[in-house]
Enzyme design. Sequence first.
Site, PDB file in Angstrom:
ATOM      1  N   HIS A  61       0.611  43.393  32.145  1.00 18.48           N
ATOM      2  CA  HIS A  61       0.014  44.489  32.898  1.00 18.48           C
ATOM      3  C   HIS A  61      -0.558  45.499  31.911  1.00 18.48           C
ATOM      4  CE1 HIS A  61       3.979  46.058  31.878  1.00 18.48           C
ATOM      5  NE2 HIS A  61       3.570  47.274  32.210  1.00 18.48           N
ATOM      6  N   HIS A  63      -0.157  48.809  31.096  1.00 18.53           N
ATOM      7  CA  HIS A  63       0.435  50.038  30.600  1.00 18.53           C
ATOM      8  C   HIS A  63       0.357  49.991  29.077  1.00 18.53           C
ATOM      9  CE1 HIS A  63       2.873  51.078  34.467  1.00 18.53           C
ATOM     10  NE2 HIS A  63       1.706  51.681  34.443  1.00 18.53           N
ATOM     11  N   ASP A  65       2.190  50.543  26.451  1.00 18.36           N
ATOM     12  CA  ASP A  65       3.149  49.906  25.554  1.00 18.36           C
ATOM     13  C   ASP A  65       3.067  48.388  25.611  1.00 18.36           C
ATOM     14  OD1 ASP A  65       4.107  50.461  28.186  1.00 18.36           O
ATOM     15  OD2 ASP A  65       6.131  49.910  27.600  1.00 18.36           O
ATOM     16  N   HIS A  66       2.227  47.856  26.488  1.00 26.99           N
ATOM     17  CA  HIS A  66       2.054  46.404  26.590  1.00 26.99           C
ATOM     18  C   HIS A  66       0.650  45.958  26.202  1.00 26.99           C
ATOM     19  CE1 HIS A  66       5.889  45.755  28.841  1.00 26.99           C
ATOM     20  NE2 HIS A  66       5.686  47.036  29.095  1.00 26.99           N
ATOM     21  N   HIS A 139       5.810  46.104  40.224  1.00 29.17           N
ATOM     22  CA  HIS A 139       5.739  47.253  39.326  1.00 29.17           C
ATOM     23  C   HIS A 139       4.747  48.252  39.938  1.00 29.17           C
ATOM     24  CE1 HIS A 139       6.700  49.233  35.651  1.00 29.17           C
ATOM     25  NE2 HIS A 139       5.514  49.098  35.083  1.00 29.17           N
ATOM     26  N   ASP A 202       8.525  44.530  32.879  1.00 26.52           N
ATOM     27  CA  ASP A 202       8.242  45.638  33.791  1.00 26.52           C
ATOM     28  C   ASP A 202       8.181  45.221  35.262  1.00 26.52           C
ATOM     29  OD1 ASP A 202       7.937  46.683  31.250  1.00 26.52           O
ATOM     30  OD2 ASP A 202       6.492  48.177  31.946  1.00 26.52           O
TER      31      ASP A 202
END
Length: 299
Positions: A61, A63, A65-66, A139, A202
Site C-alpha cells: 500500500h 503509506h 514507510d512502505h 487498512h 498493515d
Amino acid sequence: MRELVVLGTASQVPTRQRNQNGYVLRWDGEGILFDPGEGSQRQMLHAGVAVHDLTRICVTHFHGDHALGLPGVIQRISLDRVPHPVTAHYPASGRPYFDRLRHATLYREGADLREEPVTGDGVLARTPAFTLSAARLSHGVDAYGYRLTEPDGRRMLPERLAAHGITGPAVARLQRDGELDGVTLEEVSEHRPGQVFAFIMDTRLCDAVPALAEGCDLLVIESTFLDEDAGLAAEYGHLTAGQAAAVARDGGVRHLVLTHFSQRYTDPGAFGRQARAAGFEGALTVAADLVRVPVPKRR
C-alpha cells in the site's frame, strides 16, 4: 537459495535501531523486494543485496514507510542498467503515487521496469518456480497481502530407482515422460509439497489474513502493537503480536517472522513472549534490521 533478507523493521517512525520497512525474498533465481521504505537502497548495500538481484517489487500500500524508498531503488535499477525486466506490483488505486515516486526526480531510464498493478484478489504471475497471488487487506487505504506458492512436485527415491536399474540420464527421462520401460514415476518417487511464503503488512484482522497465512513455511507479518493496545491496533488498521501469532498457530505456519514495530515499545522481546502466550509453537523470529531468515527445509 531461499531466504528472507530484512532491510528494515520499524513502522511509521524509524528509530536508532530500526530503519523503515524493506524486505527481500531470495527464491532460487528470483529476488522480490517488498515494501521498500525510506533508506532501503542503503540497507540493501549493508545487506549485500544488489539491484541486479531484483526481479520483482511488491508494494502492499502507499503509506510512506512502505513506499518512500521506491525512487532510489528504481533509479538505481536504471543507473546500474539491470539487464532483465523488473516487474512492479502495487494496488491499482495507487497508480498516481507510483508514477510520482517513479519520476520523483530527473534521471535517465536505462532498464525495463514493468508495472502490473493489482486490481483485485487472485493470481498475479505464474512462473515455473512459483505462483504469486494477492488478497485485499483491511487498512485505511487499499492494501494487499502477497502469497508465493511453489508447485507440488515429486521426490525421487534412490532405493526404488536402484531396484529398477534406473540411473543417470534415464532418471531425467523418467521425470520428463512419467514412464520408462514400464516403470511409472509414481513407483519410484513420492509426493513433495511445494513451499509457501506470505507477506502481510498493515491490516486489522480480516478474512484475507488467515487465507494468506494458511500452510506457510515462512510467514512475514506485521505486529505493530502489543496485545494491551489492541484497541489502537483495530482503530488504525493493524495487528497485535498475539493476533498475528494466533493466525500463524491456526494456519500451521512453520516459521513466523514478526515485524513492523511501533516506536512506542522499547522491549522487542515482549513481541516474542506474547506470540508464545498466544500458543504459537513453531520457529519464531522477532525481526531486526539486516537479519537473514532461511526458508525452512522441506517437510
